[in-house]
Design a protein around this motif. Structure first.
Motif, PDB file in Angstrom:
ATOM      1  N   THR A  62       0.807  -1.231   0.000  1.00 49.08           N
ATOM      2  CA  THR A  62       0.000   0.000   0.000  1.00 49.08           C
ATOM      3  C   THR A  62       0.839   1.280   0.000  1.00 49.08           C
ATOM      4  N   THR A  63       2.134   1.173  -0.215  1.00 46.73           N
ATOM      5  CA  THR A  63       2.984   2.364  -0.189  1.00 46.73           C
ATOM      6  C   THR A  63       2.507   3.428  -1.171  1.00 46.73           C
ATOM      7  N   LEU A  64       2.278   3.042  -2.417  1.00 46.04           N
ATOM      8  CA  LEU A  64       1.872   4.015  -3.441  1.00 46.04           C
ATOM      9  C   LEU A  64       0.537   4.675  -3.110  1.00 46.04           C
ATOM     10  N   SER A  65      -0.392   3.908  -2.576  1.00 46.86           N
ATOM     11  CA  SER A  65      -1.697   4.493  -2.245  1.00 46.86           C
ATOM     12  C   SER A  65      -1.561   5.508  -1.120  1.00 46.86           C
ATOM     13  N   HIS A  66      -0.671   5.232  -0.163  1.00 45.91           N
ATOM     14  CA  HIS A  66      -0.434   6.196   0.912  1.00 45.91           C
ATOM     15  C   HIS A  66       0.308   7.429   0.394  1.00 45.91           C
ATOM     16  N   GLN A  67       1.216   7.228  -0.553  1.00 45.91           N
ATOM     17  CA  GLN A  67       1.872   8.375  -1.183  1.00 45.91           C
ATOM     18  C   GLN A  67       0.834   9.264  -1.866  1.00 45.91           C
ATOM     19  N   LEU A  68      -0.093   8.631  -2.563  1.00 44.94           N
ATOM     20  CA  LEU A  68      -1.119   9.374  -3.274  1.00 44.94           C
ATOM     21  C   LEU A  68      -1.948  10.220  -2.313  1.00 44.94           C
ATOM     22  N   ILE A  69      -2.341   9.632  -1.204  1.00 42.69           N
ATOM     23  CA  ILE A  69      -3.098  10.377  -0.194  1.00 42.69           C
ATOM     24  C   ILE A  69      -2.268  11.546   0.330  1.00 42.69           C
ATOM     25  N   ALA A  70      -0.994  11.294   0.581  1.00 43.19           N
ATOM     26  CA  ALA A  70      -0.114  12.313   1.160  1.00 43.19           C
ATOM     27  C   ALA A  70       0.047  13.529   0.264  1.00 43.19           C
ATOM     28  N   ILE A  71       0.055  13.325  -1.050  1.00 42.89           N
ATOM     29  CA  ILE A  71       0.294  14.456  -1.961  1.00 42.89           C
ATOM     30  C   ILE A  71      -1.008  15.066  -2.490  1.00 42.89           C
ATOM     31  N   THR A  72      -2.127  14.545  -2.032  1.00 46.56           N
ATOM     32  CA  THR A  72      -3.435  15.079  -2.420  1.00 46.56           C
ATOM     33  C   THR A  72      -3.807  16.228  -1.490  1.00 46.56           C
ATOM     34  N   PRO A  73      -4.341  17.330  -2.027  1.00 48.42           N
ATOM     35  CA  PRO A  73      -4.764  18.447  -1.178  1.00 48.42           C
ATOM     36  C   PRO A  73      -5.681  17.975  -0.051  1.00 48.42           C
ATOM     37  N   ALA A  74      -5.517  18.573   1.121  1.00 48.59           N
ATOM     38  CA  ALA A  74      -6.230  18.124   2.318  1.00 48.59           C
ATOM     39  C   ALA A  74      -7.741  18.073   2.121  1.00 48.59           C
ATOM     40  N   ASP A  75      -8.278  19.037   1.380  1.00 49.03           N
ATOM     41  CA  ASP A  75      -9.733  19.089   1.210  1.00 49.03           C
ATOM     42  C   ASP A  75     -10.263  18.028   0.248  1.00 49.03           C
ATOM     43  N   GLN A  76      -9.358  17.272  -0.376  1.00 47.29           N
ATOM     44  CA  GLN A  76      -9.774  16.202  -1.290  1.00 47.29           C
ATOM     45  C   GLN A  76      -9.427  14.809  -0.759  1.00 47.29           C
ATOM     46  N   GLN A  77      -8.795  14.755   0.393  1.00 45.13           N
ATOM     47  CA  GLN A  77      -8.286  13.470   0.878  1.00 45.13           C
ATOM     48  C   GLN A  77      -9.379  12.495   1.279  1.00 45.13           C
ATOM     49  N   VAL A  78     -10.399  12.975   1.961  1.00 46.36           N
ATOM     50  CA  VAL A  78     -11.465  12.071   2.398  1.00 46.36           C
ATOM     51  C   VAL A  78     -12.113  11.381   1.204  1.00 46.36           C
ATOM     52  N   GLN A  79     -12.453  12.162   0.185  1.00 51.97           N
ATOM     53  CA  GLN A  79     -13.084  11.587  -1.002  1.00 51.97           C
ATOM     54  C   GLN A  79     -12.162  10.588  -1.692  1.00 51.97           C
ATOM     55  N   LEU A  80     -10.867  10.911  -1.730  1.00 50.23           N
ATOM     56  CA  LEU A  80      -9.913   9.994  -2.348  1.00 50.23           C
ATOM     57  C   LEU A  80      -9.824   8.685  -1.562  1.00 50.23           C
ATOM     58  N   ILE A  81      -9.715   8.801  -0.252  1.00 47.67           N
ATOM     59  CA  ILE A  81      -9.624   7.604   0.585  1.00 47.67           C
ATOM     60  C   ILE A  81     -10.845   6.714   0.383  1.00 47.67           C
TER      61      ILE A  81
END
Length: 213
Positions: free
Chosen positions: A100-119
């Motif tokens: 899951t490293t890449l998926s966590h990287q993706l969350i980390a570099i996503t703007p905070a206001d879009q993280q919940v929807q991405l997760i």
């Protein structure tokens, strides 16, 4: 009343984390209007040493749980508990336990206001659609559906390791806190909650946290 800061330690391939996220978000909707809540997402990899291409899900789980009967019981557990939160688990079509490293990287570099929807989109892709969330191309597709505008640039950023420092920091902080499993929640850096909690349990803790001087 004090505002809330909620630190969430989670893994993108963790069924209980998906339920915990849904439960938390349900509780947050019930907060008084004058209470501001900030959620900070932290990586915790349950299987940090899995090879990049992942492992066979069924085979790995049967080995860990001790047999096919135990595996079937666990899948039923996901179905029954998930239904309590309006979630569906199609584990019969999940082929891989991903790294899951890449998926966590993706969350980390996503703007905070879009993280919940991405997760939530990552969870749905894995648990309902059986998509390999360890695959960079699949992750880019998920990000695109979440509003990311430049697929090629995003893939390059993930390949180069953007966000990895936040992923590693989350793991280190979890170790300092003594986290042994996820989901794990820390409210206002004071109150720790380990494991799946109901919305009502979250609300009671929120009340306690906001009343603390």
């Amino acid at each position: 009343m004090k505002d809330l800061i909620i630190d969430v330690y989670m893994d993108t391939m963790c069924p209980w984390c998906r339920m915990g996220t849904t439960s938390l978000l349900t509780a947050l909707k019930q907060l008084p209007e004058d209470t501001k809540a900030t959620v900070r997402w932290h990586a915790f990899q349950i299987n940090p040493n899995i090879r990049p291409e992942g492992e066979d899900y069924r085979q790995l789980m049967i080995g860990r749980l001790g047999g096919a009967a135990q595996f079937a019981a666990r899948m039923k557990q996901y179905d029954e508990n998930g239904a309590n939160y309006g979630l569906k688990y199609n584990m019969d079509i999940v082929k891989y336990t991903p790294n899951t490293t890449l998926s966590h990287q993706l969350i980390a570099i996503t703007p905070a206001d879009q993280q919940v929807q991405l997760i939530e989109k990552i969870y749905t892709a894995y648990f309902e659609d059986g998509i390999d969330i360890g695959n960079i191309d699949e992750l880019v597709k998920i990000a695109s559906a979440n509003g990311s505008s430049n697929d090629a640039e995003l893939k390059l950023r993930l390949t180069k390791g953007d966000g990895i420092e936040k992923v590693e920091l989350g793991q280190r902080n979890a170790e300092k806190l003594g986290v042994r499993g996820v989901p794990y929640f820390v409210i206002n850096e004071e109150i720790s909650l380990s494991g799946l909690k109901s919305p009502d349990e979250f609300i009671q803790v929120f009340k306690k946290a906001t009343q603390t001087s």
